[in-house]
Design an enzyme around this catalytic site. Structure first.
Site, PDB file in Angstrom:
ATOM      1  N   ASN A 168       0.829  -1.210   0.000  1.00  0.00           N
ATOM      2  CA  ASN A 168       0.000   0.000   0.000  1.00  0.00           C
ATOM      3  C   ASN A 168       0.866   1.264   0.000  1.00  0.00           C
ATOM      4  OD1 ASN A 168      -2.323  -1.531   0.125  1.00  0.00           O
ATOM      5  ND2 ASN A 168      -2.701  -1.150   2.302  1.00  0.00           N
TER       6      ASN A 168
ATOM      7  N   ARG B 268     -11.175  -4.007 -13.860  1.00  0.00           N
ATOM      8  CA  ARG B 268     -10.017  -4.831 -13.504  1.00  0.00           C
ATOM      9  C   ARG B 268     -10.393  -6.282 -13.707  1.00  0.00           C
ATOM     10  NH1 ARG B 268      -6.359  -1.467 -11.087  1.00  0.00           N
ATOM     11  NH2 ARG B 268      -7.168   0.188  -9.747  1.00  0.00           N
TER      12      ARG B 268
ATOM     13  N   ARG C 252      -5.711   2.003 -13.090  1.00  0.00           N
ATOM     14  CA  ARG C 252      -4.311   2.164 -12.685  1.00  0.00           C
ATOM     15  C   ARG C 252      -3.656   0.837 -12.321  1.00  0.00           C
ATOM     16  NH1 ARG C 252      -4.306   6.467  -8.809  1.00  0.00           N
ATOM     17  NH2 ARG C 252      -3.880   7.913 -10.498  1.00  0.00           N
TER      18      ARG C 252
ATOM     19  N   HIS D 237     -15.854   3.207 -14.375  1.00  0.00           N
ATOM     20  CA  HIS D 237     -15.686   2.410 -13.168  1.00  0.00           C
ATOM     21  C   HIS D 237     -16.963   1.644 -12.824  1.00  0.00           C
ATOM     22  CE1 HIS D 237     -14.753   1.970  -8.707  1.00  0.00           C
ATOM     23  NE2 HIS D 237     -13.641   1.552  -9.272  1.00  0.00           N
TER      24      HIS D 237
ATOM     25  N   TYR E   1     -12.514  -9.579  -1.265  1.00  0.00           N
ATOM     26  CA  TYR E   1     -13.205  -8.285  -1.220  1.00  0.00           C
ATOM     27  C   TYR E   1     -14.672  -8.512  -0.886  1.00  0.00           C
ATOM     28  CZ  TYR E   1      -9.376  -5.833  -3.689  1.00  0.00           C
ATOM     29  OH  TYR E   1      -8.171  -5.274  -4.045  1.00  0.00           O
TER      30      TYR E   1
ATOM     31  N   ARG F  83     -13.975   2.615   5.154  1.00  0.00           N
ATOM     32  CA  ARG F  83     -12.804   1.766   5.370  1.00  0.00           C
ATOM     33  C   ARG F  83     -11.500   2.554   5.363  1.00  0.00           C
ATOM     34  NH1 ARG F  83     -11.535  -1.204   0.415  1.00  0.00           N
ATOM     35  NH2 ARG F  83      -9.903   0.355   0.145  1.00  0.00           N
TER      36      ARG F  83
END
Length: 738
Positions: A74, A398, A428, A458, A491, A587
């Site tokens: 991260n 993605r 990205r 998105h 996720y 989050r």
């Protein structure tokens, strides 16, 4: 923020039945930029929470190591994108302040202080974990620990698996310093020729293609490793025959990895391929190097890479902690989370796996990863093989390298079905993968489009048009997460399946917008960014405030990854001042300051960090009836409440009208998130987060465990919903759970 800096507000003050005592700020602060918390520092705060899970004794040992690796990964991405962007602003003398009033240079200074403290804490956490791992028979050996048996084994590994891919490089006028890519890891060497004492500086780039940790012989039940850099140092004579090592250091660099694309790019795919090459050559934004590196090597590296002292981090310990994921050993079940197998929804089983039959019966919501993402894959595979299906449309933001979604779309196109795939090239770090997938789809005969140059797409939408009798029926999937079957295992996301004609029409209009730029008119159950999602959210927030002013119950529950959009935050502040009770599960980044008297005393914010990565986006409005309520307005979305999502991306906000799906979202998913204590952090007015002292609690509620153990409302009936702890609901509202 360190542990010592965290506010000590009791978590019990933040339960749904009451809000914490408000903190006073000056009128000037409330009206000015200080009503917002800095985005970059908030993100660093999130990564501190990730790192804290690496220190959490309730987490299995190797999962703690995984959290440490994630915190390092991260931070790398944060530097290559966010810090790189701020450095560019400073370099160009841009003095536009952030929403909280901090200038780019001021943000960089605070980031540097915070991130260096974070990296130091990562090292101490690593040392603690290594001690615990040794007790469990897992060790990283030093070169001095190697036995003759180890050395014989390493000789074989070096010659067969490492030596063929190495490129040792002398550094002199005839051999200039090589280009080192982003996340490049290298050994710098100070050598001396044995025959005549001739000095030599050399570089040994360590290839990404080789594992960082080499396994050594070990007794059964134990695992021993040597780092790759130590393996190379052990075999320097094979790489530089006739030379003696006089000094060495390891270093790893991060480069600016943001992409710039020409606005008028005629061929978007070629432009992105060119931009990806530019990314590899971005400027260095951070370099980690072995503490105490020989001065001659340090000066050479600094000069050749053009790094300044404030961009250098000297490390006493492990460089490149992202690689620690290699030590999360799959065969050590005793040190990992217990196995968990996602459920196949009961209704799909009732229809013998037929997704279309299950959706025709009633709208269906799946909560991943608790319910398997394989149902999304099955939906598309079934569509590809169904002779009655005439068309499929799909967004792809993605995807995995061997994506079963892309495979299904290719199969459908090859079978002669009309297949349209919207591939987002600007996702990205997945740009190259998406280019490969787009070419694969084109070869299969699919229509591939790339949406807008100025906006990322998105939104997560899939439509299947099926001939049923004399009609064409549109089956639609709306998601909060990516069509990525690997990340869907960890996720938490929502998948909403429906054959409602209005929702199908809405989805078709969005696809037409993406392929033909025609703004959709007359959307029935959908708002989209960048057109009207932000205004819809603010309108709903203001409507809730109106309810409060009229003396009606007024409440908002929302869940997202990030909250920084100033207009939305100001709308929430205004609603709080009017008496709306607002409970937020955020989050990661949060620019809103909760619990400030006269501004946000009716707002509480919590963050959940645990076994799964919270990723779903939900918002519920009491609509004059409080929460939970059957009359609530309930939405799921692909968008976080950030400027980029609401103003510069194509995103969806889907209103949920099916009673069962609404109950699942409000009474089960949101109620459990609000009730969670075991994995929750509560945000204070200063932007810091505190967690409960779990040692004082007998059975702290864990929403991830709850969802693993209880079937959802998407199956048959309401099993599990009434088991959510009542602390998520006020007494007058609990009857709605029955």
């Amino acid at each position: 923020m360190t542990k010592a800096d965290a506010p000590k507000t009791p978590l019990s003050d933040f339960l749904h039945s009451g809000f914490p005592p408000a903190t006073k700020l000056s009128e000037e602060a409330i009206a000015g930029p200080k009503r917002f918390f800095n985005r970059e520092l908030s993100w660093l705060g999130f990564n501190w929470r990730v790192l804290e899970e690496a220190e959490n004794p309730r987490v299995p040992l190797l999962e703690r190591l995984r959290f440490l690796s994630i915190s390092a990964t991260n931070l790398d991405e944060f530097y290559t994108v966010r810090v790189a962007g701020l450095r560019e602003l400073v370099r160009e003398d841009v003095t536009t302040p952030a929403a909280d009033g901090l200038l780019p240079a001021e943000q960089l200074k605070l980031i540097n202080q915070n991130a260096r403290a974070l990296m130091a804490r990562q090292q101490s956490t690593f040392n603690s974990l290594m001690g615990l791992m040794r007790e469990k028979g897992i060790t990283i050996a030093r070169r001095s620990d190697l036995t003759d048996e180890d050395k014989a084994h390493l000789d074989h590994v070096f010659l067969t698996q490492v030596f063929p891919v190495l490129s040792p490089l002398a550094i002199d006028p005839a051999h200039p310093f090589p280009f080192i890519p982003n996340t490049g890891f290298s050994l710098a060497l100070q050598l001396e020729r044995a025959s005549d004492g001739q000095k030599l500086k050399a570089l040994l780039p360590i290839p990404h293609q080789i594992n960082r940790f080499v396994r050594l012989p070990a007794p059964e039940g134990q695992a021993r490793f040597l780092t790759l850099e130590d393996l190379l140092l052990e075999h320097l004579t094979s790489l530089f025959p006739g030379y003696i090592e006089k000094g060495n250091c390891a270093f790893r660099i991060l480069r600016d990895s943001d992409l710039e694309v020409e606005d008028e790019a005629e061929d978007l795919v070629r432009e992105f391929e060119t931009a990806l090459k530019r990314r590899k050559r971005g400027e260095v934004v951070r370099m980690k190097i072995t503490a105490g590196a020989p001065g001659v090597l340090m000066q050479m590296i600094k000069r050749e890479l053009r790094v300044t002292d404030d961009e250098i981090v000297e490390v006493e310990g492990m460089i490149g902690m992202a690689d620690l994921r290699e030590l999360v050993l799959k065969d050590r079940h005793d040190l990992l989370w217990p196995n968990f197998s996602p459920r196949v929804p009961e209704r799909v089983q009732d229809h013998e796996g037929d997704m279309f039959a299950a959706i025709r019966q009633k709208d269906m919501l799946l909560h991943h990863p608790y319910e398997t993402f394989d149902m999304v894959v099955r939906f598309l595979h079934q569509a590809a093989r169904d002779p009655n299906v005439v068309a499929i449309k799909q967004t792809l933001y993605r995807t995995s390298h061997d994506s079963p979604i892309v495979k299904a779309l290719c199969e459908a196109a090859e079978d002669g079905k009309s297949v349209t795939a919207l591939v987002e090239l600007k996702a990205r770090f997945d740009e190259a993968a998406n280019i490969r997938q787009s070419r694969r789809l084109e070869r299969a005969g699919a229509h591939v489009t790339y949406g807008f140059i100025n906006y990322k797409t998105h939104a997560k939408i899939s439509t299947v048009v099926r001939r049923e009798g004399d009609e064409l029926v549109t089956y639609t999937h709306y998601g909060t997460g990516n069509y990525h079957h690997i990340t869907a295992r960890i996720y938490t996301d929502l998948s909403f399946f429906t054959c409602d004609a209005a929702l199908g029409r809405d989805a078709t209009k969005v696809f037409n917008y993406l392929s033909g730029y025609a703004e959709p008119q007359g959307l029935e159950n959908l708002a989209i960014s960048p057109l009207n999602q932000k205004s819809t959210l603010i309108k709903r927030i203001m409507r809730e405030a109106e309810m409060a002013r009229e003396g009606k119950p007024a409440e908002i529950w929302a869940k997202m990854n990030s909250l920084v959009e100033p207009d939305v935050i100001d709308a929430l502040y205004k609603a709080s001042q009017d008496g709306v009770k607002i409970s937020l599960v955020v989050r990661g980044i949060c620019g809103l300051r909760p619990g400030i008297k006269g501004l946000s005393e009716n707002i509480r914010v919590k963050s959940i960090v645990g076994r799964f990565l919270e990723h779903s986006r939900i918002v519920c409005f009491g609509n004059g009836h409080g929460l939970p309520s059957k009359k609530a307005k309930v939405f799921m979305s692909s968008a976080d409440w950030m400027g980029r999502n609401l103003n510069r991306r194509v995103e969806t906000l889907v209103e949920i009208k099916n009673a069962t799906v609404k109950a699942q979202i409000v009474n089960q998913i949101m109620a459990a998130n609000l009730a969670d204590v075991a994995q929750s952090w509560v945000m204070g007015p200063d932007g810091g987060f505190a967690r409960a002292d779990l040692s004082t609690l007998d059975h702290p509620f864990n929403c991830h465990r709850f969802f693993m153990e209880n079937p959802s409302l998407s199956g048959r009936g309401s099993a599990g919903a009434s088991d959510v702890p009542k602390l998520a609901h006020s007494p007058e509202e609990r009857t709605d759970l029955d």
